[in-house]
Design a protein around this motif. Structure first.
Motif, PDB file in Angstrom:
ATOM      1  N   ILE A 187       5.609  10.335  -0.429  1.00 57.49           N
ATOM      2  CA  ILE A 187       5.098   8.989  -0.709  1.00 57.49           C
ATOM      3  C   ILE A 187       5.508   8.079   0.444  1.00 57.49           C
ATOM      4  O   ILE A 187       6.701   7.832   0.650  1.00 57.49           O
ATOM      5  CB  ILE A 187       5.658   8.426  -2.032  1.00 57.49           C
ATOM      6  CG1 ILE A 187       5.324   9.348  -3.209  1.00 57.49           C
ATOM      7  CG2 ILE A 187       5.116   7.016  -2.282  1.00 57.49           C
ATOM      8  CD1 ILE A 187       5.994   8.949  -4.512  1.00 57.49           C
ATOM      9  N   GLY A 188       4.532   7.593   1.208  1.00 60.15           N
ATOM     10  CA  GLY A 188       4.792   6.641   2.280  1.00 60.15           C
ATOM     11  C   GLY A 188       4.386   5.245   1.836  1.00 60.15           C
ATOM     12  O   GLY A 188       3.337   5.077   1.206  1.00 60.15           O
ATOM     13  N   LEU A 189       5.208   4.257   2.157  1.00 56.56           N
ATOM     14  CA  LEU A 189       4.982   2.893   1.686  1.00 56.56           C
ATOM     15  C   LEU A 189       4.597   1.948   2.820  1.00 56.56           C
ATOM     16  O   LEU A 189       5.118   2.054   3.937  1.00 56.56           O
ATOM     17  CB  LEU A 189       6.250   2.362   0.999  1.00 56.56           C
ATOM     18  CG  LEU A 189       6.757   3.174  -0.194  1.00 56.56           C
ATOM     19  CD1 LEU A 189       8.057   2.589  -0.707  1.00 56.56           C
ATOM     20  CD2 LEU A 189       5.709   3.231  -1.299  1.00 56.56           C
ATOM     21  N   GLY A 228       0.830  -1.203   0.000  1.00 55.04           N
ATOM     22  CA  GLY A 228       0.000   0.000   0.000  1.00 55.04           C
ATOM     23  C   GLY A 228       0.858   1.244   0.000  1.00 55.04           C
ATOM     24  O   GLY A 228       2.093   1.185   0.102  1.00 55.04           O
ATOM     25  N   ALA A 229       0.207   2.392  -0.125  1.00 55.62           N
ATOM     26  CA  ALA A 229       0.928   3.660  -0.171  1.00 55.62           C
ATOM     27  C   ALA A 229       0.017   4.801   0.227  1.00 55.62           C
ATOM     28  O   ALA A 229      -1.200   4.758   0.023  1.00 55.62           O
ATOM     29  CB  ALA A 229       1.475   3.910  -1.575  1.00 55.62           C
ATOM     30  N   CYS A 230       0.637   5.815   0.803  1.00 53.07           N
ATOM     31  CA  CYS A 230      -0.048   7.083   1.044  1.00 53.07           C
ATOM     32  C   CYS A 230       0.745   8.159   0.321  1.00 53.07           C
ATOM     33  O   CYS A 230       1.982   8.182   0.396  1.00 53.07           O
ATOM     34  CB  CYS A 230      -0.109   7.399   2.535  1.00 53.07           C
ATOM     35  SG  CYS A 230      -0.909   8.999   2.873  1.00 53.07           S
ATOM     36  N   THR A 231       0.050   9.018  -0.395  1.00 52.72           N
ATOM     37  CA  THR A 231       0.721  10.093  -1.121  1.00 52.72           C
ATOM     38  C   THR A 231       0.093  11.431  -0.768  1.00 52.72           C
ATOM     39  O   THR A 231      -1.102  11.522  -0.493  1.00 52.72           O
ATOM     40  CB  THR A 231       0.646   9.881  -2.643  1.00 52.72           C
ATOM     41  OG1 THR A 231      -0.731   9.835  -3.057  1.00 52.72           O
ATOM     42  CG2 THR A 231       1.330   8.577  -3.041  1.00 52.72           C
ATOM     43  N   ALA A 232       0.919  12.452  -0.759  1.00 48.14           N
ATOM     44  CA  ALA A 232       0.452  13.813  -0.506  1.00 48.14           C
ATOM     45  C   ALA A 232       1.142  14.735  -1.499  1.00 48.14           C
ATOM     46  O   ALA A 232       2.373  14.668  -1.671  1.00 48.14           O
ATOM     47  CB  ALA A 232       0.770  14.231   0.922  1.00 48.14           C
ATOM     48  N   VAL A 233       0.377  15.592  -2.150  1.00 51.12           N
ATOM     49  CA  VAL A 233       0.921  16.458  -3.195  1.00 51.12           C
ATOM     50  C   VAL A 233       0.378  17.875  -3.049  1.00 51.12           C
ATOM     51  O   VAL A 233      -0.761  18.079  -2.612  1.00 51.12           O
ATOM     52  CB  VAL A 233       0.580  15.893  -4.600  1.00 51.12           C
ATOM     53  CG1 VAL A 233      -0.932  15.856  -4.819  1.00 51.12           C
ATOM     54  CG2 VAL A 233       1.250  16.691  -5.700  1.00 51.12           C
ATOM     55  N   ARG A 267       9.580   6.097   3.456  1.00 50.99           N
ATOM     56  CA  ARG A 267       9.268   7.004   2.359  1.00 50.99           C
ATOM     57  C   ARG A 267      10.042   6.642   1.113  1.00 50.99           C
ATOM     58  O   ARG A 267      11.156   6.131   1.189  1.00 50.99           O
ATOM     59  CB  ARG A 267       9.592   8.450   2.758  1.00 50.99           C
ATOM     60  CG  ARG A 267       8.479   9.055   3.585  1.00 50.99           C
ATOM     61  CD  ARG A 267       8.629  10.518   3.869  1.00 50.99           C
ATOM     62  NE  ARG A 267       9.401  11.310   2.956  1.00 50.99           N
ATOM     63  CZ  ARG A 267      10.009  12.440   3.310  1.00 50.99           C
ATOM     64  NH1 ARG A 267       9.942  12.872   4.557  1.00 50.99           N
ATOM     65  NH2 ARG A 267      10.701  13.124   2.422  1.00 50.99           N
ATOM     66  N   ALA A 268       9.445   6.916  -0.031  1.00 54.77           N
ATOM     67  CA  ALA A 268      10.106   6.717  -1.323  1.00 54.77           C
ATOM     68  C   ALA A 268      10.706   8.048  -1.748  1.00 54.77           C
ATOM     69  O   ALA A 268      10.160   8.765  -2.593  1.00 54.77           O
ATOM     70  CB  ALA A 268       9.103   6.211  -2.350  1.00 54.77           C
ATOM     71  N   GLU A 269      11.840   8.384  -1.172  1.00 50.53           N
ATOM     72  CA  GLU A 269      12.397   9.720  -1.334  1.00 50.53           C
ATOM     73  C   GLU A 269      12.894   9.998  -2.747  1.00 50.53           C
ATOM     74  O   GLU A 269      12.808  11.137  -3.229  1.00 50.53           O
ATOM     75  CB  GLU A 269      13.506   9.948  -0.298  1.00 50.53           C
ATOM     76  CG  GLU A 269      12.983   9.902   1.137  1.00 50.53           C
ATOM     77  CD  GLU A 269      14.061  10.218   2.154  1.00 50.53           C
ATOM     78  OE1 GLU A 269      15.139  10.689   1.748  1.00 50.53           O
ATOM     79  OE2 GLU A 269      13.829   9.996   3.347  1.00 50.53           O
ATOM     80  N   ALA A 270      13.421   8.995  -3.419  1.00 54.49           N
ATOM     81  CA  ALA A 270      13.889   9.220  -4.801  1.00 54.49           C
ATOM     82  C   ALA A 270      12.717   9.596  -5.705  1.00 54.49           C
ATOM     83  O   ALA A 270      12.824  10.506  -6.554  1.00 54.49           O
ATOM     84  CB  ALA A 270      14.594   7.972  -5.331  1.00 54.49           C
ATOM     85  N   ALA A 271      11.602   8.911  -5.555  1.00 45.42           N
ATOM     86  CA  ALA A 271      10.413   9.228  -6.344  1.00 45.42           C
ATOM     87  C   ALA A 271       9.863  10.603  -5.979  1.00 45.42           C
ATOM     88  O   ALA A 271       9.389  11.342  -6.853  1.00 45.42           O
ATOM     89  CB  ALA A 271       9.344   8.154  -6.144  1.00 45.42           C
ATOM     90  N   GLU A 272       9.935  10.948  -4.697  1.00 44.48           N
ATOM     91  CA  GLU A 272       9.469  12.271  -4.267  1.00 44.48           C
ATOM     92  C   GLU A 272      10.269  13.370  -4.968  1.00 44.48           C
ATOM     93  O   GLU A 272       9.697  14.333  -5.496  1.00 44.48           O
ATOM     94  CB  GLU A 272       9.611  12.406  -2.752  1.00 44.48           C
ATOM     95  CG  GLU A 272       8.697  11.508  -1.955  1.00 44.48           C
ATOM     96  CD  GLU A 272       8.999  11.532  -0.475  1.00 44.48           C
ATOM     97  OE1 GLU A 272       8.229  10.914   0.282  1.00 44.48           O
ATOM     98  OE2 GLU A 272      10.007  12.164  -0.059  1.00 44.48           O
ATOM     99  N   ARG A 273      11.582  13.224  -4.979  1.00 45.29           N
ATOM    100  CA  ARG A 273      12.432  14.242  -5.616  1.00 45.29           C
ATOM    101  C   ARG A 273      12.173  14.309  -7.119  1.00 45.29           C
ATOM    102  O   ARG A 273      12.129  15.398  -7.708  1.00 45.29           O
ATOM    103  CB  ARG A 273      13.910  13.931  -5.346  1.00 45.29           C
ATOM    104  CG  ARG A 273      14.322  14.102  -3.892  1.00 45.29           C
ATOM    105  CD  ARG A 273      15.841  14.025  -3.758  1.00 45.29           C
ATOM    106  NE  ARG A 273      16.349  12.694  -4.102  1.00 45.29           N
ATOM    107  CZ  ARG A 273      16.503  11.718  -3.228  1.00 45.29           C
ATOM    108  NH1 ARG A 273      16.175  11.894  -1.960  1.00 45.29           N
ATOM    109  NH2 ARG A 273      16.989  10.545  -3.615  1.00 45.29           N
TER     110      ARG A 273
END
Length: 291
Positions: free
Chosen positions: A215-217, A197-202, A226-232
């Motif tokens: 992006i929290g996994l 699952g995932a939680c995303t905030a934009v 967190r998926a920090e590479a994808a966030e950046r």
């Protein structure tokens, strides 16, 4: 099976609870909703010398919605979050996640503080806390301290809380106008433990591009992360389907410790994680755009 004998204490205040924990360092556990702890005691996968009941402590079941933060008392029931109309507008991802926790009977008893303290990698609240730049408020013998969510979850069912500290409040940041958050989870059966699952905030800038992304996994590592590479990589991109698909791929690309068990292999979890991130991003984009 039944649990082995233990001492039982009902705390009348946070100070009493902290004192009880301090008297049996590492051998006392807090009881709030008890939806996980009681099962583990009965199965003897967990043992305690002292059980400290905090279920009726006053002043710890609040939900306070402020312009930049939402403060939730540690004893707030998961069902309260699920049904909170104002919270659905302020932090839809938290409501999405709460509604996915087990069954109604468990949500009626389970507390947010207990959920966060348990730190199960397949639980939905921790990744929401990460995606919403949350904080955990702890009280111990030395007083109160606040720990960022990025530092709170330290390993499989491990947290930064000391054995003599109690969670009193969980805080979630609000991202303001032109923002959206969402939670997506895939489980083997309805209300079952999440396979991924995932939680995303934009948040979007004035031109409509992404200026803030989290992006929290869930269930894709020994603890929520967190998926920090994808966030950046998402900063400056347009909130569209192609972006969601590319960022979802990137979010799971560098995961090295994906759990594998009888419910799902690591390969399956990675695939389901990719789908979950894409779904959460798609809904977050729609909410940020006002859809």
């Amino acid at each position: 099976m039944k649990p082995p004998a233990f001492a039982y204490r009902r705390a009348g205040s946070v100070a009493e609870a902290v004192a009880a924990l301090s008297e049996a360092p590492g051998r006392a556990r807090l009881l709030a909703g008890g939806q996980t702890l009681v099962q583990e005691l009965a199965a003897r996968t967990t043992t305690v010398d002292t059980l400290v009941d905090i279920d009726t402590l006053p002043g710890l079941d609040h939900v306070v919605i402020e312009p930049t933060v939402v403060r939730v008392g540690a004893l707030c029931r998961i069902a309260t979050l699920e049904r909170h109309a104002e919270l659905a507008d302020a932090l839809p991802a938290l409501v999405d996640s709460a509604a996915r926790v087990a069954h109604p009977a468990i949500r009626n008893r389970g507390t947010i503080g207990g959920n966060v303290a348990h730190a199960d990698p397949a639980s939905g609240i921790p990744p929401v806390l990460l995606a919403l730049d949350g904080e955990v408020v702890l009280v111990g013998p030395a007083g109160e301290r606040t720990v960022p969510a990025t530092e709170f979850f330290t390993g499989y069912r491990q947290t930064a809380a000391a054995s003599d500290e109690i969670i009193t409040e969980v805080r979630f940041a609000r991202t303001g106008p032109r923002s959206g958050s969402a939670f997506a989870e895939i489980s083997r059966r309805a209300r079952g433990w999440g396979r991924a699952g995932a939680c995303t905030a934009v948040r979007l800038d004035g031109s409509g591009a992404i200026e803030h992304l989290r992006i929290g996994l869930l269930a894709l590592a020994p603890t929520a992360r967190r998926a920090e590479a994808a966030e950046r990589a998402g900063i400056g991109r347009r909130p569209e389907a192609a972006t969601a698909a590319e960022l979802a791929e990137l979010a799971v690309a560098d995961l090295e410790e994906i759990p594998s068990d009888r419910t799902a292999s690591a390969t399956l979890r990675r695939s389901l994680g990719r789908v979950s991130v894409r779904r959460a991003l798609t809904l977050s984009f729609a909410r940020a755009l006002g859809g």
